[in-house]
Design an enzyme around this catalytic site. Sequence first.
Site, PDB file in Angstrom:
ATOM      1  N   THR A 117       0.816  -1.216   0.000  1.00 45.17           N
ATOM      2  CA  THR A 117       0.000   0.000   0.000  1.00 45.17           C
ATOM      3  C   THR A 117       0.851   1.269   0.000  1.00 45.17           C
ATOM      4  OG1 THR A 117      -1.546   1.298   1.338  1.00 45.17           O
ATOM      5  CG2 THR A 117      -0.155  -0.239   2.521  1.00 45.17           C
ATOM      6  N   TYR A 141      -1.599  -0.666  10.287  1.00 46.77           N
ATOM      7  CA  TYR A 141      -1.883  -1.345   9.010  1.00 46.77           C
ATOM      8  C   TYR A 141      -0.709  -1.155   8.056  1.00 46.77           C
ATOM      9  CZ  TYR A 141      -3.557  -1.672   4.228  1.00 46.77           C
ATOM     10  OH  TYR A 141      -3.654  -1.963   2.899  1.00 46.77           O
TER      11      TYR A 141
HETATM   12  N1  UFG Z   1     -13.654   9.016   4.209  1.00 46.82           N
HETATM   13  C1  UFG Z   1     -14.641   9.865   4.678  1.00 46.82           C
HETATM   14  N2  UFG Z   1     -15.792   9.322   5.138  1.00 46.82           N
HETATM   15  C2  UFG Z   1     -16.018   7.983   5.157  1.00 46.82           C
HETATM   16  C3  UFG Z   1     -15.010   7.128   4.665  1.00 46.82           C
HETATM   17  C4  UFG Z   1     -13.841   7.679   4.203  1.00 46.82           C
HETATM   18  O1  UFG Z   1     -14.481  11.085   4.698  1.00 46.82           O
HETATM   19  O2  UFG Z   1     -17.088   7.558   5.616  1.00 46.82           O
HETATM   20  C5  UFG Z   1     -12.424   9.592   3.711  1.00 46.82           C
HETATM   21  C6  UFG Z   1     -11.205   9.126   4.468  1.00 46.82           C
HETATM   22  O3  UFG Z   1     -10.962   9.922   5.595  1.00 46.82           O
HETATM   23  C7  UFG Z   1     -10.117   9.240   3.406  1.00 46.82           C
HETATM   24  C8  UFG Z   1     -10.864   8.962   2.109  1.00 46.82           C
HETATM   25  O4  UFG Z   1     -12.238   9.169   2.395  1.00 46.82           O
HETATM   26  O5  UFG Z   1      -9.657  10.534   3.380  1.00 46.82           O
HETATM   27  C9  UFG Z   1     -10.673   7.554   1.609  1.00 46.82           C
HETATM   28  O6  UFG Z   1     -10.976   6.674   2.676  1.00 46.82           O
HETATM   29  P1  UFG Z   1     -11.089   5.097   2.487  1.00 46.82           P
HETATM   30  O7  UFG Z   1     -11.453   4.527   3.827  1.00 46.82           O
HETATM   31  O8  UFG Z   1     -11.958   4.806   1.341  1.00 46.82           O
HETATM   32  O9  UFG Z   1      -9.632   4.701   2.080  1.00 46.82           O
HETATM   33  P2  UFG Z   1      -8.272   4.923   2.885  1.00 46.82           P
HETATM   34  O10 UFG Z   1      -7.572   6.045   2.182  1.00 46.82           O
HETATM   35  O11 UFG Z   1      -8.421   5.073   4.328  1.00 46.82           O
HETATM   36  O12 UFG Z   1      -7.579   3.535   2.766  1.00 46.82           O
HETATM   37  C10 UFG Z   1      -7.514   2.843   1.570  1.00 46.82           C
HETATM   38  C11 UFG Z   1      -7.371   1.357   1.814  1.00 46.82           C
HETATM   39  C12 UFG Z   1      -6.063   1.052   2.447  1.00 46.82           C
HETATM   40  C13 UFG Z   1      -4.950   1.701   1.717  1.00 46.82           C
HETATM   41  C14 UFG Z   1      -5.222   3.155   1.599  1.00 46.82           C
HETATM   42  C15 UFG Z   1      -4.165   3.910   0.887  1.00 46.82           C
HETATM   43  O13 UFG Z   1      -8.415   0.912   2.643  1.00 46.82           O
HETATM   44  O14 UFG Z   1      -5.881  -0.324   2.433  1.00 46.82           O
HETATM   45  O15 UFG Z   1      -6.430   3.327   0.890  1.00 46.82           O
HETATM   46  O16 UFG Z   1      -4.528   5.272   0.860  1.00 46.82           O
HETATM   47  F1  UFG Z   1      -3.804   1.538   2.367  1.00 46.82           F
END
Ligand code: UFG
Length: 327
Positions: A117, A141
């Site tokens: 990641t 993670y």
């Molecule tokens: N977000 C919101 N509201 C929500 C869900 C997410 O505002 O209800 C935001 C998060 O804060 C983040 C963005 O949307 O800024 C993307 O969030 P995701 O949970 O969709 O994805 P992440 O960026 O947290 O994580 C994903 C994968 C990980 C990986 C990562 C790399 O789940 O495995 O991308 O950026 F490592």
Amino acid sequence: MTNILVTGGAGYIGSHACKALKAAGYMPVTYDNLITGWVDAVKFGPFEQGDLNDRERLDQVFAAYQPAAVMHFAGLSQVGESTRIPETYWQTNVCGSLTLMQAAVTAGCLDFVFSSTCATYGDQDNVVLDETCVQMPINPYASSKRAIEDMLRDFEAAHGLRHVIFRYFNVAGADPEAEVGEQHQPETHLVPLMLDALDGTRGALTIFGTDYDTPDGTCIRDYVHVCDLVDAHILGLKWLEDSKPSRVFNLGTGDGFSVREVIAQAGHVTNRDVPVIEGPRREGDCTKLVSGSTRAEAELGWTPTRSSMAQMIGDAWRWHQSGHFEK
Ligand code: UFG
């Protein structure tokens, strides 16, 4: 037909990889404990239920199928959860991957494709995130994924286990034929939660943090279509088949979208407004993660074709409306 062992083949990315492997002439053998995966998502080859930490079961499966390579997707992947129960992330991701790698070496299966990641880069202001960039994870993670990358390098030196490591940026979208798609329980990812909010399946989407140092105050991510992502894995497999050296590749498009921009695009694509509320930051989130590399395009010949935001949301929306997996 050449067998490929796909750990996590019942999950979101793994199931799309199985479809791509089948289409490319391989036989994907899914190995999954079904804790986060769905048996209904296993549609493209045999299914073997088992846990990464179960060495005996892994040995049986390697012996039965004699896979030519491993594609390792299985693992826990929620940033927020990992900050609350880091021990589970180290046990499942790190110890599980170690057991899998030991079983692969014992079985003489020495080609290994690993899903890592971009979160391993951490929060680095004004730094171009390419594969040479120092890795500074800010949550368990990401630390667990970096540890597995380190293990792979040590296993290559000692045991000849060759690898392609893919550092994913944010994966979104779904199979355009909607045979498989994104479904997590509980759901934590932005795009599926946004679609749930859009069709009223659940309440308003909470924006996690509006005070980040970005133009609109929300986090920026680089979104890549799951079908483009798994296409890179087929190229990674061929890279190893061609005896090319172990290599790390970022998988992102280089375009960053803020949470608010993703929400606005969803409104355009579906012709509906996403109900939102603004909430506090989520622990462990990086401000901005955007790929600064074209190595996968230059060396693997990878060409993302579906990764426009409109296409990703459109494909995810089609899957969202056409049905879900049952437990
Ligand atoms: N977000 C919101 N509201 C929500 C869900 C997410 O505002 O209800 C935001 C998060 O804060 C983040 C963005 O949307 O800024 C993307 O969030 P995701 O949970 O969709 O994805 P992440 O960026 O947290 O994580 C994903 C994968 C990980 C990986 C990562 C790399 O789940 O495995 O991308 O950026 F490592």
